[in-house]
Design a protein around this motif. Structure first.
Motif, short mmCIF file in Angstrom:
data_model
loop_
_atom_site.label_atom_id
_atom_site.label_comp_id
_atom_site.label_asym_id
_atom_site.label_seq_id
_atom_site.Cartn_x
_atom_site.Cartn_y
_atom_site.Cartn_z
N ARG A 225 40.17 27.33 39.56
CA ARG A 225 40.16 28.02 40.86
C ARG A 225 41.53 27.91 41.53
N THR A 226 42.17 26.77 41.38
CA THR A 226 43.52 26.62 41.93
C THR A 226 44.47 27.60 41.24
N ALA A 227 44.36 27.71 39.92
CA ALA A 227 45.24 28.62 39.18
C ALA A 227 45.00 30.06 39.59
N LEU A 228 43.75 30.44 39.77
CA LEU A 228 43.45 31.80 40.17
C LEU A 228 44.04 32.13 41.54
N LEU B 155 31.60 28.36 37.10
CA LEU B 155 32.48 29.48 37.47
C LEU B 155 31.69 30.79 37.44
N SER B 156 30.51 30.77 38.03
CA SER B 156 29.61 31.91 37.93
C SER B 156 30.15 33.17 38.62
N ASP B 157 31.09 33.03 39.55
CA ASP B 157 31.62 34.18 40.27
C ASP B 157 32.91 34.71 39.65
N VAL B 158 33.25 34.24 38.46
CA VAL B 158 34.49 34.63 37.78
C VAL B 158 34.13 35.19 36.41
N GLU B 159 34.92 36.16 35.92
CA GLU B 159 34.70 36.67 34.56
C GLU B 159 35.20 35.62 33.57
N VAL B 160 34.28 35.00 32.88
CA VAL B 160 34.59 33.94 31.93
C VAL B 160 34.37 34.44 30.51
N VAL B 161 35.34 34.20 29.65
CA VAL B 161 35.24 34.61 28.24
C VAL B 161 35.39 33.36 27.37
N PRO B 162 34.37 32.99 26.61
CA PRO B 162 34.51 31.82 25.73
C PRO B 162 35.27 32.17 24.47
N LEU B 163 35.91 31.18 23.87
CA LEU B 163 36.63 31.38 22.61
C LEU B 163 36.53 30.10 21.79
N HIS B 164 35.73 30.17 20.73
CA HIS B 164 35.60 29.02 19.83
C HIS B 164 35.09 29.50 18.48
N GLY C 88 41.88 42.31 28.74
CA GLY C 88 40.80 42.84 29.56
C GLY C 88 41.32 43.75 30.66
N ARG C 89 40.38 44.45 31.31
CA ARG C 89 40.77 45.37 32.39
C ARG C 89 40.98 44.62 33.71
N GLN C 90 40.38 43.44 33.83
CA GLN C 90 40.56 42.66 35.04
C GLN C 90 40.84 41.21 34.67
N ARG C 91 41.16 40.44 35.69
CA ARG C 91 41.53 39.05 35.43
C ARG C 91 40.38 38.29 34.75
N ARG C 92 40.76 37.48 33.80
CA ARG C 92 39.76 36.73 33.05
C ARG C 92 40.12 35.25 33.03
N VAL C 93 39.11 34.45 32.81
CA VAL C 93 39.30 33.04 32.51
C VAL C 93 38.77 32.82 31.10
N VAL D 48 46.48 34.64 22.90
CA VAL D 48 45.54 35.21 23.87
C VAL D 48 46.38 36.00 24.87
N PRO D 49 46.32 37.32 24.84
CA PRO D 49 47.21 38.12 25.70
C PRO D 49 46.86 38.01 27.17
N GLY D 50 47.87 38.25 28.02
CA GLY D 50 47.66 38.31 29.46
C GLY D 50 47.63 36.99 30.17
N VAL D 51 47.86 35.88 29.47
CA VAL D 51 47.73 34.55 30.08
C VAL D 51 48.99 34.21 30.87
N ARG D 52 48.79 33.79 32.12
CA ARG D 52 49.90 33.33 32.96
C ARG D 52 49.70 31.89 33.41
N ALA D 53 48.51 31.38 33.24
CA ALA D 53 48.23 30.00 33.66
C ALA D 53 47.37 29.32 32.58
N VAL D 54 47.68 28.06 32.36
CA VAL D 54 46.92 27.25 31.41
C VAL D 54 46.36 26.04 32.14
N VAL D 55 45.08 25.77 31.90
CA VAL D 55 44.45 24.55 32.40
C VAL D 55 44.09 23.70 31.18
#
Length: 788
Positions: free
Chosen positions: A205-208, A232-241, A256-261, A274-281
């Motif tokens: 949330r801080t990164a966003l 993070l129910s109010d954010v578009e979350v995409v898992p990757l594993h 994606g078309r909008q911001r993703r986590v 992973v394209p479009g990434v500007r912040a890493v947690v």
């Protein structure tokens, strides 16, 4: 070929020249430089055969093939294809094939010459996966003996490539420098008592709020990803594993078309973009292979990441633009991170590696060149398990062992699938193996098999079923479990007891409510042993019986004569399944040596008090112990362990406990005396010693030094302190009543310095006894007569 302008493009010419000249090279290139996609495409233009790219993970293999195919404007399976477990897309046109490291190991085992292959690219070597280390060792062996023309290129995201270059024959090291953007580092340590998922969600949330673009968060596993997603129910979350279906994996790697986590495991650290990434947690945690003792299979443990991994993760924020990395630990903890990840080969369960080495005809791996050799203990344990599973005999792989290796499963599961399919049918065996591999929630495996299955398990069951052929379907989970874990076959210890003894010798207990409490035999799949507990706890098992146990583990059956101590000598002929007694009968004429060993065990357990120690025997033991201490060998030691070690000389006729009490201990001790020294026993350590009064008084050797307790009046005139074996005797000088009056080891000094005060005290208490002023000229006496 018009390749994208990525940093690795600048060194492609140098790389090609190095491979032409040396046939080996090391490419050091950070994530995002294009090494996984551009290098294979460039090599394929001039290769005389296929270029095979070995990736440590299936997800990375599929993603790399897809990216290269898109650069060529083709579909996967044409010029570029891939092969992973359960999925393959290649054609006759394929010049570049991306495979997993484990799959390429299997190909080498099938045909070490790798026909048609020009170059093998080992990607992400720095991650030090077990399959990748084994693959490197096998490829080096192939180049040394079969294919000196085979080109090997190893890539690494870290600069610690010296050892790798040396293994490849002093290969040239080529470095590509990434054009990265600055990444600002921040630290978000967890609050007191806060779980890592909550810390990561807070940092996201801080990164966003502070950074534009997508957020990539690294978590140790699937469970943590699911729990963080719920926060993070109010954010578009995409898992990757790696456990996601291919379609959902591809979606995470597509802008994606909008911001993703994107919540990812370690799969996104280096080999994927992973394209479009500007912040890493960064959670600061990772799952690494460890031995899962509960399941007897390779498992995962959560550990802190290394500094190198933390650097790679942070770098993901600066691939396309300036970014920020949020580390979920305190800044002061950064310095304590290990420098690099621990190689899997040092920490993992090694039975699968042991099987591959047996198939390569080098069971101990000694003939191979290793980055880090497998540790001897875990490798020996793996080889021992293979023998139990009939995969090897005398360290030579069996035909069944080769069939097991070909399945690409852990040897336990491979054996269960192959032999289980022959007994209960392919699908029935596959259903049980899928549960054993994934773990279960219920204790009763039959209850677990009746539970609804998710898509992942259904897919795995279909894949496993296709691997084998079998008999008509006849569901029998216990047999399949026992084939995987023969040493965990268990039998109830006592009627009605929840405690079972496993064939491996461990006692385990059924938890209440398991539904298995009426079973005499169990096939145990999972068990835990907590510190301080007397028994382990059964976590997953199936009802079994003795007939099933004998079918599943015939090589654990033994029949032998056993002579042991259980309060007395117990001799029996016993048939066992491992540690489990199947039946027994009394043994009438046991081996005398086995009887002696049993008696020794009884004496060690209950002590030498089982013998009858007369006063004479006790004194002889004390005298001999004194001589051993003072003079040493050949005088024998008299400690318990010394007498037990010499038991062959005195424990000859005894057959049972009662016989021990009848042994003549004095004669036994005399039998230990050395010759000819034995003739001097009474001279060196006399039983009695003559005093000036003419009395012969017994010496006491019980305290380690000789002691003579004598009435003081019997020593009048005795100037020199007596000695035995050169050791001064300690005199306990007694009053006429036999009470200690003085103790001395120097009579001369006593007469001069101590006698006067002792005389003054004793004259008043014993006036009828002689107490001369000059004891050196007085007549020694045992009587009370007094002369004035």
């Amino acid at each position: 070929m018009n390749l994208p302008d990525l940093p690795v493009k600048a060194v492609l010419g140098e790389l090609a020249a190095a491979l032409r000249e040396h046939r080996t090279a090391v490419l050091v290139a950070p994530p995002g430089t294009g090494k996984t996609t551009l290098v294979p495409l460039a090599l394929a233009e001039h290769a005389g055969g296929r270029v095979v790219v070995a990736e440590p993970r299936r997800l990375a293999a599929r993603a790399a093939a897809a990216r290269m195919a898109s650069l060529l404007g083709e579909r996967v399976g044409e010029t570029v294809g891939y092969s992973v477990r359960g999925d393959r897309k290649v054609s006759a046109r394929t010049k570049i094939e991306v495979v997993t490291s484990g799959l390429l190991v299997r190909r080498l085992q099938a045909d070490p010459e790798l026909p048609g292959v020009d170059t093998v690219l080992l990607d992400e070597c720095h991650e030090r996966h077990l399959d990748a280390d084994l693959l490197l060792a096998l490829l080096l062996d192939v180049r040394a003996g079969l294919r000196d023309d085979l080109k090997l290129l190893a890539t690494s995201a870290t600069v610690a490539a010296d050892r790798l270059a040396a293994l490849l024959g002093d290969a040239p090291v080529i470095t590509a420098h990434a054009r990265t953007f600055p990444v600002e580092l921040g630290y978000v340590p967890p609050a007191r008592g806060e779980r890592i998922e909550a810390t990561v969600a807070r940092a996201v949330r801080t990164a966003l709020s502070e950074v534009d673009g997508d957020v990539l968060a690294f978590l140790p596993g699937v469970g943590e990803i699911a729990r963080t997603t719920s926060l993070l129910s109010d954010v578009e979350v995409v898992p990757l594993h790696g456990r996601l279906p291919a379609g959902r994996q591809d979606a995470a790697l597509t802008p994606g078309r909008q911001r993703r986590v994107v919540l990812a495991t370690a799969v996104a650290e280096s080999s994927l973009t992973v394209p479009g990434v500007r912040a890493v947690v960064d959670s600061g945690q990772a799952r690494v292979p460890r031995v899962d003792h509960r399941r007897g299979l390779p498992g995962l443990a959560t550990v802190r990441v290394s500094a190198a991994v933390a650097e790679q993760r942070a770098g993901r924020a600066g691939r396309e633009a300036p970014g920020r990395a949020y580390r979920c630990w305190a800044r002061r903890d950064q310095a304590s991170l290990p420098a690099y990840p621990e190689p899997e080969i040092r920490t993992a369960e090694l039975s699968r590696l042991a099987l591959e080495l047996a198939c390569w005809s080098t069971p101990d791996g000694a003939g191979l060149s290793w980055w880090d050799p497998p540790p001897e203990g875990p490798l020996a344990a793996g080889r021992e398990l293979l023998a139990t599973l009939n995969a090897v005999v005398d360290d030579q792989v069996t035909e069944r062992g080769r069939e097991m290796a070909a399945l690409g499963l852990h040897p336990r599961l491979a054996r269960a699938l192959l032999d289980g399919a022959a007994e209960v049918g392919a699908r029935s065996a596959a259903e049980v193996v899928a549960v054993l591999d994934a773990g279960a929630k219920a204790t009763d495996i039959e209850a677990e098999l009746r539970a609804p299955r998710d898509d992942r398990r259904r897919t795995e069951i279909r894949r496993l079923t296709r691997l084998v052929t079998g008999a008509a379907e006849n569901p029998g989970p216990a047999l399949v479990v026992a084939l995987a874990y023969p040493e965990r076959l268990a039998r109830r210890r006592q009627p009605g007891s929840p405690v079972y003894l496993m064939a491996g010798g461990t006692a385990v207990e059924l938890p209440s409510g398991s539904g298995l409490g009426d079973a005499e035999w169990l096939a145990v799949a999972e068990a835990t042993r907590d510190p301080g507990r007397t028994h382990g706890v059964i976590r997953l098992a199936a009802r079994a019986d003795q007939e099933l146990a004998l079918r599943a583990a015939p090589n654990l059956v033994s029949e032998m004569d056993e002579v042991s101590w259980d309060g007395d000598v117990v001799a029996r002929s016993v048939r066992r399944l491992g540690a489990i007694v199947l039946n027994e009968r009394p043994l009438r004429d046991p081996d005398p040596e086995l009887v002696r060993q049993a008696l020794l065990a009884g004496l060690r357990k209950e002590g030498l008090g089982l013998l009858t120690w007369s006063r004479e025997a006790e004194r002889l033991r004390q005298r001999l112990a004194f001589l051993h201490r003072v003079l040493g060998p050949p005088w024998p030691g008299m400690a318990d362990e010394d007498l037990l070690a010499a038991s062959e000389q005195w424990l000859t006729s005894a057959r049972r406990r009662a016989d021990l009490a009848r042994i003549d201990v004095t004669a036994a001790l005399r039998g230990l005396l050395p010759w000819p020294e034995a003739s001097r026993l009474d001279e060196l350590a006399p039983d009695r010693i003559e005093v000036p009064s003419g009395s012969h008084i017994r010496l006491d050797y019980a305290g380690g030094e000789p002691v003579l307790a004598v009435k003081l009046q019997e020593t009048f005139g005795w100037v020199e302190t007596p000695q035995v074996a050169g050791v001064p005797v300690v005199l306990h000088l007694l009053s006429p009543a036999g009470r200690p009056a003085a103790v001395t080891g120097d009579l001369n000094s006593f007469w001069r310095n101590g006698y006067a005060s002792v005389r003054a005290e004793l004259r008043g208490r014993y006036p009828k006894h002689p107490w001369p002023e000059d004891p050196l000229t007085a007549t020694p006496t045992r009587r009370t007569n007094r002369k004035s």
